[in-house]
Design an enzyme around this catalytic site. Structure first.
Site, PDB file in Angstrom:
ATOM      1  N   CYS B 139       0.808  -1.221   0.000  1.00 38.50           N
ATOM      2  CA  CYS B 139       0.000   0.000   0.000  1.00 38.50           C
ATOM      3  C   CYS B 139       0.840   1.269   0.000  1.00 38.50           C
ATOM      4  O   CYS B 139       0.293   2.375  -0.086  1.00 38.50           O
ATOM      5  CB  CYS B 139      -0.938   0.014   1.196  1.00 38.50           C
ATOM      6  SG  CYS B 139      -1.956  -1.449   1.234  1.00 38.50           S
ATOM      7  N   CYS B 459       0.284   2.540   6.455  1.00 45.15           N
ATOM      8  CA  CYS B 459       0.729   1.188   6.762  1.00 45.15           C
ATOM      9  C   CYS B 459       0.690   0.374   5.473  1.00 45.15           C
ATOM     10  O   CYS B 459       0.069   0.792   4.508  1.00 45.15           O
ATOM     11  CB  CYS B 459      -0.202   0.544   7.790  1.00 45.15           C
ATOM     12  SG  CYS B 459      -1.923   0.542   7.276  1.00 45.15           S
TER      13      CYS B 459
END
EC number: 2.3.1.155
Lengths: 763, 475
Positions: B139, B459
């Site tokens: 991500c 994250c």
């Protein structure tokens, strides 16, 4: 020493988790109900849900003992009487343990089977009350839920378990020669079906949470949590409780049903079980299998079948009655006492009585990547020890690395490890051909070929590169450690660590200390062994140490028996029917004929006539013909890849015929053959205690059972003498002595025990 | 948490019942005091460092982020990336030949266009003399694209870099099973008919069962939602808190969209379909509606649901970053400086989504700033539970001491400066493209509200995380 593989796996289950003696007494609280202080249980109410937390003081585990049971019933009665409470959650405050089982000592202190039956009746009544509770009770299980703990849990209306490796459910009673005596034999078949219940109760195997969910043994799983605002274990228990409380509420509000959806297979099984004929067939099949595996030496499994059968065929009342009676009977059997003794011994041998070493060994180096070396490496790396595996050749090293990988990969196939965990464990292993990195080693274990001069060379090479604190351990089955240490610059750091093959399966580690070995070195070796998951006995140095020395006279007798014309197959069946997991002839093949020859020669030299019996010539001839046992494909038997039923090696006939001696008819009955083998073993073991090779009878029993496959139902040589009677053993020995002379002369300690019947190895 | 949320609920257009009920609680005074961030004095006037080139964002764009399976579903990833790149060209008018290098982030790779940056750039009208590469870091792939660009510029290798990211979740590579693949490959090698027939005879029906890529950790086989649920439980974040936070994200995004604040969005004429102009995942609901949803991962009692998780998204973003002097020489007025950044990583099992907690104090320390210096926080919202767990972790001395090796907590960000224009929960989260959206949101918010420093953090799978300081370019 494949011998005790079977027991190894059998007792691994019991290893550290099950039924434990509690070791504390709540003397101060004999009148506790009046004081309203409880030591084992506290309880609070969340909304209309009572949360009962079990936490026995001063112990890592909760055990069902009298105090806990009475406090528990007291609390439950309060809950049932209370108007505010509509449901309850049962949970342990100890991470890693729900209830590890019933208190063994509670049974051990009983003098008669009636007393034991009484305990069982009480347990049955308590759990029946739980089962019939109108307020739903949810058992929130985290950690070991074994024996009585499981019986408690399955009496509750609903079970939620933490899905981690520490959470195991099981009925290990059979491993102690008894049966689940608090309604377990009656409830379990109804809950998981008859076949699965038999499997659990007859093997005593541990069932992990996810498997338990699939079986219908638990209703919900809770995943363990990572760190949050508290340590993970603490928060996980809290979370388990929160989830259990929601379910308890749901159950009392009738939003959740306790009825389980059965899968198609389960439905089919339960349909099949409703046909009496099918049931009878199942009982028969299971019984046959049990008889075959136990050779009729263990009474508990057959009684379990009987009790389950009674419950199903004649109803609950009869079932409970039969369960408690059989429970009482079993608890009084010799077999149960032997197994319980082994259990206690095992717990003792899982402790480091030498204290913590000054420096914890974190970096290990193993010399020799053979079967043993690689095996030692495997049990080290999977416990997180950085391990160097050194071999002389790339091919040898590669073989060893592959062995470690295969050992780990087999666990992946069994889903005991993930492939990622396997890889990360395997990265703890460094394979190499040189001594690079040895300057950081805390312990070097050599597992090179059993040859004194080679061991000397290796020791000198290693001592040139290792740091001062590094321990040098020698894995040898027979070479005296002081002879190996003779060339050492620092003999106080030299010790023997005798592993048994296959290292990842065999639980025993025999540690051998010389007069010069320092206490810290011993402590360090024991600490490493414990980390590797071993059961440890520490013995003094001497020819053959303890295990090999006991085995040698028995093996010598094996040779004599073969020379007297007993067929290897017959001998094998005689020994296994006595309770040895592997037949005597097969054992020679497994150990390796060359090794056996080597050891016999060495020990015969050291002990002389006493170790006589069969002729070593038999082994010599086998070696010269290349019959080295399993490893060479031929020994007493022929071994072929993929062939299960091994055939007798007919080429042996000639060798045996040429060395034939006439049997002595007065000592050659089947029973005599049993006792000729066993008494020699036992006599030598007692002599080891007499000479101080062994420190305690416990270690002697553990070493014999876990290292050599001495029949567990006899409990080990010392327990055997206690239970069988020293006088009887001496009498037998005398009879054989008359026929064969010195090898059967009973040792002084044994005679002492025979002369004073009050003398016991275990008081 | 609820008390923090009250501030925002006041600003929301929908005054549903639940919002009212929280008004009774005393408003935390701190949130009111901190309301005028720009007025505060900063620890540092600027984060410029001697002898290091300043790197600036000239501008950045993204095509609308759409729920997967909607208008972009028949396209390929490079189509989306191309649209973002041409949008950037249009927006910035950058002469093609000044672009030295192009970097894109992506996660689930389309096998045909494994270097999707190059395929997109060629089609978007960039010079075929401009090299391009593709990076992947779950991500935070776009963040990696940007920081790679920063490195190239700061080290003096290049002056102008385009960084971006793309993800198309409407189509994912589903493979044949290993056995089938083996067979096909062997068949390719087989020379004679006999060999072929003998290979084909080994075919079994189960060879046809396909292999699906899972949004799961390779190391633990745990899906991210499952991990998020456990994380929320570990930090005792309730379902209600999570739903409230998700509602906040959607409400703020709706407001920003309605007020035209999402200026980084460029319209995209999808071939064969109408022009897409807006993100389509923003759907403010009510707490009652959300409460009805069943848990998506830990059944039946978990707390993470479809409503409080980010959804599978298609989208692409692109940014033009330059050395400051180059931007000025080309006559641009940059939007922001890209300053200190860090990457962190931790246990992928139990701390999978705690990247922001680890990265925030580190990047602040590195830049010499404190939490009070930050005027705009842009956190990637993977799950409500993840955001709230991070808040709790950041606000815990115990956690800082026991897991991060720090003496004290860094503190949780004040909610009034936090993801004010919505976040991944509402705007969507095309894995490879989110990083650029976060940076542009921070830069645009600083410009709009007059703040100086923004903190971007996210994250990522693998237990990794990233944080970067964005400094507003002086007006």
């Amino acid at each position: 020493m494949v011998a005790s593989r079977a027991i190894g796996s059998l007792s691994r289950a019991t290893a550290s988790r099950m039924l434990r003696c509690s070791g504390y007494i709540c003397r101060n609280f004999s009148g506790s109900s009046a004081l309203r202080t409880r030591t084992h249980i506290n309880y609070g109410v969340k909304g209309d849900v009572a949360v009962v937390r079990i936490n026995s003081p001063n112990s890592k585990v909760n055990t069902l003992n009298k105090e806990l049971q009475s406090e528990f019933m007291e609390v439950m009665n309060e809950i049932w009487a209370s108007d505010q409470v509509r449901s309850a959650v049962l949970i342990s405050s100890k991470p890693g343990c729900f209830i590890a089982g019933a208190d063994i000592n509670m049974l051990a202190s009983c003098k008669t089977s009636e007393e034991v039956t009484q305990i069982s009746r009480e347990g049955q009544r308590t759990f029946e009350k739980l089962e019939k509770s109108t307020k739903p009770i949810v058992a929130a299980i985290s950690g070991a839920c074994l024996g009585g703990g499981l019986e408690l849990a399955i009496s509750c209306q609903y079970r939620i378990a933490t899905k981690d490796r520490k959470t195991v459910l099981g009925t290990p009673e059979v491993l102690l020669g008894i049966l689940p005596g608090a309604g377990g034999t009656q409830r379990l078949p109804k809950m998981v079906g008859v076949p699965a219940a038999f499997d659990m109760m007859l093997t005593g195997r541990n069932i992990h949470a996810d498997r338990a969910k699939k079986m219908g043994l638990v209703d919900q799983l809770v995943d363990p949590l990572g760190p949050g605002l508290k340590p993970p274990e603490e928060r996980t228990i809290e979370y388990l409780e929160e989830v259990a409380v929601t379910f308890a509420k749901g159950l009392s509000d009738k939003k959740i049903s306790i009825k389980r959806d059965k899968g198609l297979v389960d439905k089919l099984i339960s349909y099949a079980m409703s046909i009496p004929f099918v049931r009878q067939q199942i009982y028969k099949k299971v019984e046959e299998k049990v008889r075959k595996q136990t050779k009729g030496l263990y009474p508990a499994p057959l009684k379990i079948i009987d009790v389950v059968k009674t419950g199903i065929e004649q109803g609950n009342e009869a079932g409970y009655l039969s369960e408690s009676q059989k429970f009482g009977e079993l608890a009084m059997t010799r077999e149960s006492k032997a197994l319980v003794g082994l259990y206690h011994g095992q717990v003792l041998c899982k402790k480091n009585k030498f204290g913590a070493p000054q420096k914890e060994a974190k970096h290990l180096a193993i010399l020799g990547a053979g079967l043993m070396g690689a095996g030692i490496a495997q049990v080290s790396v999977d416990k997180g020890l950085r391990t160097i595996l050194k071999d002389a050749t790339l091919a040898g090293l590669g073989r060893g690395q592959q062995q470690v990988f295969k050992g780990l990969n087999d666990k992946v196939k069994k889903k005991a490890l993930t492939s990622f965990e396997r890889d990360s464990i395997f990265s703890n292993l460094v394979g190499q051909l040189d001594y690079q990195g040895f300057e950081k080693a805390d312990m070097v274990i050599e597992a090179v070929f059993e040859d004194l001069s080679l061991k000397h060379r290796v020791l000198k090479e290693v001592e040139a590169v290792i740091p001062d604190h590094c321990v040098f351990a020698s894995n040898t089955s027979a070479l005296p450690i002081n002879e190996i240490a003779a060339v050492s610059k620092r003999p106080e750091k030299v010790i023997g660590m005798h592993y048994f093959s296959p290292v990842d399966k065999m639980q025993l580690l025999e540690i051998i200390t010389t007069d010069k070995t320092s206490k810290d070195t011993t402590a360090s070796a024991v600490a490493v062994g414990l980390k590797q998951g071993k059961v440890i006995i520490v013995v003094k140095d001497g020819p053959g140490f303890y295990t090999t020395r006991c085995l040698a006279p028995m093996m010598s007798e094996v040779l004599r028996i073969l020379q007297e014309g007993v067929e290897p197959k017959k001998l094998d069946s005689l020994t296994t029917s006595f309770g040895f997991p592997v037949g005597a002839a097969t054992l020679v093949d497994e150990v390796g004929v060359d090794v056996a020859k080597h050891v016999s020669e060495d020990l015969n030299k050291a002990f002389g006539e006493r170790f006589g019996g069969g002729s070593v010539e038999l082994l010599k001839q086998m070696v010269s013909r290349g019959f080295l046992g399993r490893k060479s494909g031929k020994g007493f038997y022929i071994y072929q890849e993929g062939v299960k039923n091994k055939n007798v090696n007919s080429d042996m006939d000639g060798i045996l015929a040429s060395l034939k001696v006439p049997p002595k008819s007065e000592v050659s009955s089947d029973e005599d053959i049993h006792y000729r083998l066993v008494t020699r073993f036992v006599n030598e073991a007692v002599m080891c205690l007499q000479e101080g090779i062994l420190a305690t009878p416990t270690e002697g029993d553990i070493g014999a059972v876990f290292g050599l496959g001495f029949p567990p139902c006899l409990g080990g040589p010392f327990r055997f003498v206690d239970l069988y009677g020293a006088q009887k053993v001496v009498d037998q020995l005398r009879r054989y002595e008359a026929a064969y002379g010195k090898p059967f002369t009973p040792c002084q300690l044994l005679i002492d025990h025979a002369n004073s019947p009050n003398k016991k190895f275990y008081q | 948490m609820t008390s923090l949320l009250t501030y925002t609920s006041k600003n929301l257009p929908n005054t549903s019942k639940w919002a009212v009920q929280f008004f009774v609680r005393p408003l935390s005074c701190s949130s009111q005091l901190r309301a005028a961030p720009a007025a505060q004095t900063k620890s540092k006037k600027t984060l410029a460092k001697p002898n290091i080139r300043n790197v600036v964002v000239v501008d950045g764009v993204r095509i609308p982020f759409l729920q997967s399976g909607t208008s972009y579903k028949d396209l390929m990833p490079h189509d989306l990336a191309r649209a973002a790149l041409s949008g950037l060209l249009t927006r910035t008018n950058v002469p093609k030949d000044v672009v030295d290098y192009i970097i894109f982030g992506t996660v689930i790779q389309e096998v045909k266009t494994s270097n999707v940056a190059r395929e997109a750039a060629l089609g978007a009208g960039f010079s075929d003399k401009t090299p391009a590469h593709t990076v992947t870091m779950a991500c935070i792939s776009a963040n990696q694209a940007m920081t790679t660009g920063i490195g190239l510029i700061a080290s003096g290798q290049y002056d102008v870099v385009v960084a971006g990211g793309v993800e198309l979740m409407s189509d994912i590579p589903i493979r044949h099973s290993r056995k089938m693949r083996n067979m096909i490959l062997e068949l390719n090698k087989a020379k004679t008919l006999g060999q072929r027939l003998s290979l084909i005879s080994k075919f079994r029906l189960n060879f046809l069962s396909p292999e699906l890529p899972a949004v799961a950790e390779f190391s633990t086989s745990e899906t991210m939602g499952h991990s998020a649920d456990r994380l929320a439980a570990a930090f005792a974040v309730s379902r209600l808190d999570q739903d409230e936070y998700a509602l906040r994200s959607h409400s703020l995004a709706k407001k920003a969209q309605d007020e035209g604040l999402l200026s980084d969005v460029v319209p995209f004429k999808v071939p064969g379909r109408e022009t897409v102009t807006k993100d389509n995942g923003i759907r403010p609901s009510s707490l009652e509606q959300m409460a009805k949803l069943k848990p998506a991962f830990i059944k039946p009692y978990g707390t993470v649901t479809a409503a409080n998780s980010s959804f599978l998204t298609d989208g692409a973003s692109a940014m033009l970053i330059m050395a400051e002097e180059k931007a000025l020489a080309l006559g641009y007025k940059p939007k922001a400086y890209l300053r200190d950044f860090v990457y962190v990583s931790q246990d992928p099992k139990d701390q999978l989504l705690l990247g922001p907690t680890y990265a925030t104090p580190k990047v602040l320390e590195k830049a010499g700033l404190t939490m009070n210096d930050i005027d705009a926080f842009e956190f990637h919202e993977a799950f409500s539970g993840q955001i709230l767990a991070n808040f709790k972790a950041m606000d815990s001395d115990w956690f800082a001491q026991n897991y991060m090796g720090r003496k004290t907590k860094v503190g949780s960000p004040p909610l009034e400066k936090f993801n004010n224009w919505g976040g991944s929960l509402s705007l969507g989260h095309p894995f490879g493209a989110t990083g650029c959206r976060l940076v542009m949101a921070a830069a645009n918010r600083l410009r709009k509200d007059g703040g100086q420093y923004g903190l971007v953090t996210a994250c990522a799978a693998g237990g990794q995380g990233h944080a970067m300081i964005v400094e507003a370019y002086p007006k």
